[in-house]
Design a protein around this motif. Sequence first.
Motif, PDB file in Angstrom:
ATOM      1  N   LEU A 180       0.993  -1.311  -0.352  1.00 13.81           N
ATOM      2  CA  LEU A 180      -0.308   0.009  -0.431  1.00 13.81           C
ATOM      3  C   LEU A 180       1.000   1.454  -0.017  1.00 13.81           C
ATOM      4  O   LEU A 180       0.576   2.041  -0.633  1.00 13.81           O
ATOM      5  CB  LEU A 180      -0.773  -0.451   0.837  1.00 13.81           C
ATOM      6  N   PRO A 181       2.074   1.495   0.843  1.00 13.46           N
ATOM      7  CA  PRO A 181       2.513   2.385   0.952  1.00 13.46           C
ATOM      8  C   PRO A 181       3.530   2.077  -0.087  1.00 13.46           C
ATOM      9  O   PRO A 181       4.165   4.148  -0.813  1.00 13.46           O
ATOM     10  CB  PRO A 181       3.437   2.164   1.619  1.00 13.46           C
ATOM     11  N   VAL A 182       4.160   1.463  -0.586  1.00  8.68           N
ATOM     12  CA  VAL A 182       4.879   1.146  -2.124  1.00  8.68           C
ATOM     13  C   VAL A 182       3.775   2.162  -3.607  1.00  8.68           C
ATOM     14  O   VAL A 182       3.611   2.777  -4.361  1.00  8.68           O
ATOM     15  CB  VAL A 182       5.115   0.177  -2.277  1.00  8.68           C
ATOM     16  N   ALA A 183       2.210   1.690  -3.833  1.00  4.83           N
ATOM     17  CA  ALA A 183       1.097   2.316  -4.224  1.00  4.83           C
ATOM     18  C   ALA A 183       1.930   3.603  -4.512  1.00  4.83           C
ATOM     19  O   ALA A 183       1.443   4.066  -5.411  1.00  4.83           O
ATOM     20  CB  ALA A 183       0.022   1.375  -3.887  1.00  4.83           C
ATOM     21  N   ALA A 184       1.425   3.627  -3.107  1.00  2.00           N
ATOM     22  CA  ALA A 184       0.816   5.367  -2.887  1.00  2.00           C
ATOM     23  C   ALA A 184       2.111   6.143  -2.931  1.00  2.00           C
ATOM     24  O   ALA A 184       1.602   7.222  -3.394  1.00  2.00           O
ATOM     25  CB  ALA A 184       0.157   5.769  -1.051  1.00  2.00           C
ATOM     26  N   GLY A 185       3.005   5.643  -2.679  1.00  2.00           N
ATOM     27  CA  GLY A 185       4.403   6.590  -2.869  1.00  2.00           C
ATOM     28  C   GLY A 185       4.237   6.348  -4.781  1.00  2.00           C
ATOM     29  O   GLY A 185       4.814   7.922  -5.400  1.00  2.00           O
ATOM     30  N   PHE A 186       4.661   5.244  -5.805  1.00  2.00           N
ATOM     31  CA  PHE A 186       4.721   5.230  -7.051  1.00  2.00           C
ATOM     32  C   PHE A 186       3.070   6.552  -7.770  1.00  2.00           C
ATOM     33  O   PHE A 186       3.642   7.339  -8.519  1.00  2.00           O
ATOM     34  CB  PHE A 186       3.839   4.243  -7.116  1.00  2.00           C
ATOM     35  N   LEU A 187       2.510   6.448  -6.881  1.00  2.00           N
ATOM     36  CA  LEU A 187       1.133   7.278  -7.772  1.00  2.00           C
ATOM     37  C   LEU A 187       1.316   8.231  -7.646  1.00  2.00           C
ATOM     38  O   LEU A 187       0.981   9.606  -8.549  1.00  2.00           O
ATOM     39  CB  LEU A 187       0.129   7.286  -7.291  1.00  2.00           C
ATOM     40  N   MET A 188       1.992   9.461  -6.568  1.00  2.88           N
ATOM     41  CA  MET A 188       2.548  10.551  -6.065  1.00  2.88           C
ATOM     42  C   MET A 188       3.274  11.053  -7.489  1.00  2.88           C
ATOM     43  O   MET A 188       3.129  11.931  -6.706  1.00  2.88           O
ATOM     44  CB  MET A 188       3.357  10.604  -4.890  1.00  2.88           C
ATOM     45  N   SER A 189       4.242  10.396  -8.285  1.00  4.12           N
ATOM     46  CA  SER A 189       4.494  11.368  -8.911  1.00  4.12           C
ATOM     47  C   SER A 189       3.683  11.159 -10.297  1.00  4.12           C
ATOM     48  O   SER A 189       3.544  12.131 -10.270  1.00  4.12           O
ATOM     49  CB  SER A 189       5.519  10.447  -9.373  1.00  4.12           C
ATOM     50  N   PHE A 190       2.756  10.552  -9.872  1.00  2.00           N
ATOM     51  CA  PHE A 190       1.097  10.896 -11.273  1.00  2.00           C
ATOM     52  C   PHE A 190       0.664  12.053 -11.009  1.00  2.00           C
ATOM     53  O   PHE A 190       0.760  12.954 -12.104  1.00  2.00           O
ATOM     54  CB  PHE A 190       0.557   9.914 -11.361  1.00  2.00           C
ATOM     55  N   GLN A 191       0.439  12.495  -9.729  1.00  3.42           N
ATOM     56  CA  GLN A 191       0.316  13.450  -9.019  1.00  3.42           C
ATOM     57  C   GLN A 191       1.071  14.882  -9.137  1.00  3.42           C
ATOM     58  O   GLN A 191      -0.122  15.490  -9.635  1.00  3.42           O
ATOM     59  CB  GLN A 191      -0.343  13.283  -7.294  1.00  3.42           C
ATOM     60  N   GLN A 192       1.482  14.934  -8.745  1.00 10.32           N
ATOM     61  CA  GLN A 192       2.409  16.395  -9.110  1.00 10.32           C
ATOM     62  C   GLN A 192       2.789  16.105 -10.771  1.00 10.32           C
ATOM     63  O   GLN A 192       2.458  17.751 -10.972  1.00 10.32           O
ATOM     64  CB  GLN A 192       4.225  15.723  -8.409  1.00 10.32           C
ATOM     65  N   ALA A 193       2.502  15.414 -11.830  1.00 13.52           N
ATOM     66  CA  ALA A 193       2.623  15.758 -12.936  1.00 13.52           C
ATOM     67  C   ALA A 193       1.416  16.097 -13.583  1.00 13.52           C
ATOM     68  O   ALA A 193       1.607  17.172 -14.496  1.00 13.52           O
ATOM     69  CB  ALA A 193       2.689  14.791 -13.674  1.00 13.52           C
ATOM     70  N   MET A 194       0.072  15.529 -12.687  1.00  7.49           N
ATOM     71  CA  MET A 194      -0.942  16.142 -13.087  1.00  7.49           C
ATOM     72  C   MET A 194      -1.101  17.668 -12.988  1.00  7.49           C
ATOM     73  O   MET A 194      -2.149  18.230 -13.564  1.00  7.49           O
ATOM     74  CB  MET A 194      -2.155  15.116 -12.739  1.00  7.49           C
ATOM     75  N   ASN A 195      -0.990  17.820 -11.573  1.00  3.04           N
ATOM     76  CA  ASN A 195      -0.821  19.284 -10.670  1.00  3.04           C
ATOM     77  C   ASN A 195       0.380  20.429 -11.713  1.00  3.04           C
ATOM     78  O   ASN A 195      -0.522  21.179 -11.780  1.00  3.04           O
ATOM     79  CB  ASN A 195      -0.667  18.582  -9.308  1.00  3.04           C
ATOM     80  N   GLY A 196       1.293  19.951 -12.110  1.00  4.08           N
ATOM     81  CA  GLY A 196       2.010  20.486 -12.732  1.00  4.08           C
ATOM     82  C   GLY A 196       1.196  20.649 -14.255  1.00  4.08           C
ATOM     83  O   GLY A 196       0.938  21.852 -14.954  1.00  4.08           O
ATOM     84  N   THR A 197       0.891  20.466 -14.853  1.00  7.58           N
ATOM     85  CA  THR A 197      -0.087  20.132 -16.063  1.00  7.58           C
ATOM     86  C   THR A 197      -1.371  21.098 -16.131  1.00  7.58           C
ATOM     87  O   THR A 197      -1.114  22.145 -16.538  1.00  7.58           O
ATOM     88  CB  THR A 197      -0.318  19.155 -17.184  1.00  7.58           C
ATOM     89  N   ALA A 198      -2.283  20.933 -15.024  1.00  9.25           N
ATOM     90  CA  ALA A 198      -2.836  21.839 -14.355  1.00  9.25           C
ATOM     91  C   ALA A 198      -2.364  23.224 -13.913  1.00  9.25           C
ATOM     92  O   ALA A 198      -3.250  24.096 -15.155  1.00  9.25           O
ATOM     93  CB  ALA A 198      -3.633  21.026 -13.569  1.00  9.25           C
ATOM     94  N   THR A 199      -1.847  23.211 -13.708  1.00 11.33           N
ATOM     95  CA  THR A 199      -0.980  24.757 -13.344  1.00 11.33           C
ATOM     96  C   THR A 199      -0.705  25.332 -14.878  1.00 11.33           C
ATOM     97  O   THR A 199      -1.538  25.853 -14.496  1.00 11.33           O
ATOM     98  CB  THR A 199      -0.219  24.716 -12.688  1.00 11.33           C
TER      99      THR A 199
END
Length: 329
Positions: A180-199
């Motif tokens: 679960l924490p490995v998956a959460a950490g893995f998805l954090m990079s996708f979150q940052q990419a999504m936020n950067g594109t939205a910004t």
Amino acid sequence: MTSPSRLPALAGLPLAVGSGLAIPVQGRINGALGARLDDGIAAAAVSFSTGLLVMIVISLVLPRGRAGLAAIIPAVRSRAFPRIYVVAGAIGALFVFAQSFTVGILGVALFTVATVTGQTVSGLLVDRLGIGPAGKKSVTAIRIIGCILTIAAVAWAVSPRFSSGGSGDGAAGLLVPILLPVAAGFLMSFQQAMNGTATLHYGTPIAATLVNFVAGCIVLWAAFAVKLAVAGPANPLPGEWWYYLGGPMGCVFIGLGALLVRSLGVLVTGLGMIAGQLLGSLALDLALPAPGTVVAPATVLGTLLTLGAIILATLPWPRGALRRQRPVR
């Protein structure tokens, strides 16, 4: 719409490290709130809600915030970016879930190594796929070595805490909780990419951060409603003001992360935040130690090695080596 300008690496990297400093402060505050409420989900929902209130105020008061607020619906309606990006805040909620449900089993040290491993691996992948606003970045030997050194350095830095955390289960018993924490950490990079594109399309990280907190609040309050129906209410909210600073801390690292991925890329932004997280944890342990905290030499040396790994992956001096490598096509 005015897009945020790119920052040079030497200016952006200290900001990434600085934003990472807020993560352990938020963790300490939310942990104390969770203990006070005797409910980790309730503490996470309260933290996200205070962050949402801060972002609403900022969005209404600042001219750039109002402009970003007005740009959200048109950008989503015009499909300027995939609509799934508006639920990036749910990944933050997943991270909080992982923290709430597995730290007691794994211990803080193993949880940290698991999330950092997932985040560094996905940082390479997200940059390679070009999901973030910085575009595609080749997977080179220097970047891979930087990732490996970062994971090793974090493991070394938190190694003194291994003996004090976890339930003592065998490796087989830890396999499922650690995913679960490995998956959460893995998805954090996708979150940052999504936020950067939205910004990029909103014109400001203020709007992207606001949307993140809206999505995260929806997920966490829905989860809390289920928990409330099953297990009943948590303890009353505390009166001390500092219990409610976790949300504003989240505003800092989510907003800066959304701003910096365009300039630094997802991997380097994540590495900088990891370094800031270790530096902030070290500072907290020295200035405001929790009961039983001991600052060991491995913690200090591992933190310094993390900074070295980031220098290896980002500063101009390895670029000659990068040019001699054949990019992955």
